[in-house]
Design a protein around this motif. Structure first.
Motif, PDB file in Angstrom:
ATOM      1  N   ASP A 111       0.566  -2.257  -4.970  1.00 57.79           N
ATOM      2  CA  ASP A 111      -0.004  -3.316  -4.203  1.00 57.79           C
ATOM      3  C   ASP A 111       1.107  -3.439  -3.006  1.00 57.79           C
ATOM      4  O   ASP A 111       0.950  -3.878  -1.824  1.00 57.79           O
ATOM      5  CB  ASP A 111      -0.265  -4.625  -4.714  1.00 57.79           C
ATOM      6  N   ASN A 112       2.581  -2.924  -3.201  1.00 58.68           N
ATOM      7  CA  ASN A 112       3.398  -3.322  -2.334  1.00 58.68           C
ATOM      8  C   ASN A 112       4.443  -2.193  -1.972  1.00 58.68           C
ATOM      9  O   ASN A 112       4.421  -1.340  -3.083  1.00 58.68           O
ATOM     10  CB  ASN A 112       4.334  -4.553  -2.927  1.00 58.68           C
ATOM     11  N   PRO A 113       5.138  -2.006  -0.939  1.00 59.78           N
ATOM     12  CA  PRO A 113       6.106  -1.084  -0.628  1.00 59.78           C
ATOM     13  C   PRO A 113       7.192  -1.083  -1.418  1.00 59.78           C
ATOM     14  O   PRO A 113       7.607  -2.197  -1.949  1.00 59.78           O
ATOM     15  CB  PRO A 113       6.131  -1.062   1.081  1.00 59.78           C
ATOM     16  N   LYS A 114       7.964  -0.181  -1.343  1.00 60.83           N
ATOM     17  CA  LYS A 114       9.152   0.083  -1.991  1.00 60.83           C
ATOM     18  C   LYS A 114      10.141  -1.049  -2.023  1.00 60.83           C
ATOM     19  O   LYS A 114      10.683  -1.586  -3.075  1.00 60.83           O
ATOM     20  CB  LYS A 114       9.922   1.497  -1.703  1.00 60.83           C
ATOM     21  N   HIS A 115      10.461  -1.514  -0.770  1.00 63.72           N
ATOM     22  CA  HIS A 115      11.545  -2.546  -0.399  1.00 63.72           C
ATOM     23  C   HIS A 115      11.111  -4.011  -1.148  1.00 63.72           C
ATOM     24  O   HIS A 115      11.852  -4.537  -1.694  1.00 63.72           O
ATOM     25  CB  HIS A 115      11.761  -2.846   1.069  1.00 63.72           C
TER      26      HIS A 115
END
Length: 361
Positions: A111-115
């Motif tokens: 659901d979210n990018p890596k950072h």
């Protein structure tokens, strides 16, 4: 500030659940909160308190329409150590590699990018569970971190009848003001807008004084030092008989007129100012009159309200960190001698009134 380009958002607040029956066509239940910022690039909207303290888990692949073809940056492995239950974005021995699942033949992504996932891991907001021989990642909501404000507020505490009008009835014993705001709607508005515990809150349309009351409540909750400036006209005695009296009661404490409950004072101090027009005439007498009316404004500017001493026309006020000295130019020598006796650990700010154009060093 209040230009369309500076608008951050609009929030609908259900402040009257039954609806106003006298409204034309529809029974109006809501009002609006408008949020603006002088510089939108510096804005941080703060989380609100989460009244529901239940800890919940949500799959890290719960959002619909999230596939590798439209969110490739969200496709990466998360590593899990089943021995110590640790998650990481860096591979190491004894770690299991976990990718988002495939659903209906299509590769899902996180659901979210890596950072963002890295922040979740650092804040211990992710857990890994083995379900039907498959490792799955879940995000845990932390109720103590609060929740991001939504654009529709429907909580019962925003009811302006229960937490606005009824509150004023307990203070005054009779209806004094039409349609006061819910105390908690204002508290949450200020909380979302600023996390500064020493913020200065300005309300140009103070009405019944809910903003001042809210600031005092917030200071009580988190030991803040927020201050407020309330401005209102005095039509029908609203400033003197409602706004001022309400804040005075809240600071000192009061007993509910109807429920007989003792409300502990929230503490603080209150200054009440009236404004008037002073005709301009360039005479010595009028200049002296202007200067005498500036003393209270200087005290506000320097945040020094505690009286220290007055000798002749030398007035001294103080706070924890500094002294404020106000004098006329013919008292300079005497003032210098008095200043030498003051606590040398405090800053000394001096204002000199003079009828001449002379500069003072």
């Amino acid at each position: 500030i209040f230009l369309e380009r500076n608008k951050i958002g609009l929030v609908v607040v259900r402040n009257n659940p039954p609806g106003r029956a006298q409204s034309n066509y529809f029974a109006r239940q809501h009002e609006y909160l408008l949020f603006y910022a002088k510089n939108k690039s510096n804005v941080i909207i703060n989380n609100l308190n989460n009244d529901n303290k239940e800890v919940r888990e949500r799959s890290l692949t719960s959002r619909g329409g999230m596939y590798i073809e439209n969110r490739p940056q969200n496709y990466f492995p998360i590593y899990f150590n089943s021995i110590n239950n640790q998650l990481s974005l860096n591979n190491s021995s004894d770690y299991i590699e976990i990718y988002p699942p495939i659903s209906n033949g299509r590769q899902r992504v996180w659901d979210n990018p890596k950072h963002i996932v890295a922040e979740f891991i650092e804040n211990n907001e992710l857990v890994c569970k083995l379900i039907q021989n498959q490792y799955k990642i879940y995000r845990i909501n932390n109720p103590n971190k609060g929740i991001k404000p939504k654009t529709i507020w429907t909580d019962a505490k925003y009811d302006s009848s229960e937490y606005g009008a009824s509150l004023l009835l307990e203070i005054f014993g009779e209806k004094k003001f039409d349609y006061p705001k819910s105390l908690y709607a204002v508290i949450d508005s200020l909380t979302a807008a600023s996390a500064k515990k020493n913020a200065i809150i300005l309300d140009f349309f103070a009405g019944s004084g809910t903003t001042g009351h809210a600031v005092l409540e917030m200071n009580k909750i988190d030991s803040g030092t927020r201050r407020f400036i309330l401005c209102t006209n005095n039509d029908n005695g609203i400033a003197e008989n409602i706004t001022y009296q309400r804040i005075k009661h809240v600071i000192k404490g009061y007993k509910g007129v109807f429920n007989k409950k003792e409300y502990q004072g929230l503490g603080g101090n209150l200054k009440y100012f009236k404004t008037e027009f002073i005709p301009y005439q360039n005479t010595d007498a009028n200049i002296k009159r202007y200067s005498s009316n500036l003393t209270e404004l200087i005290k506000i500017k320097e945040d020094t309200f505690e009286f220290y001493s007055k000798k002749n026309e030398i007035e001294i006020y103080q706070n924890e960190n500094k002294y404020l000295v106000i004098l006329n130019d013919y008292e300079i020598e005497k003032a210098c001698n008095i200043i030498k006796t003051l606590d040398q650990g405090k800053e000394v700010v001096v204002y000199i009134f003079s009828l001449s154009d002379e500069d003072f060093d």
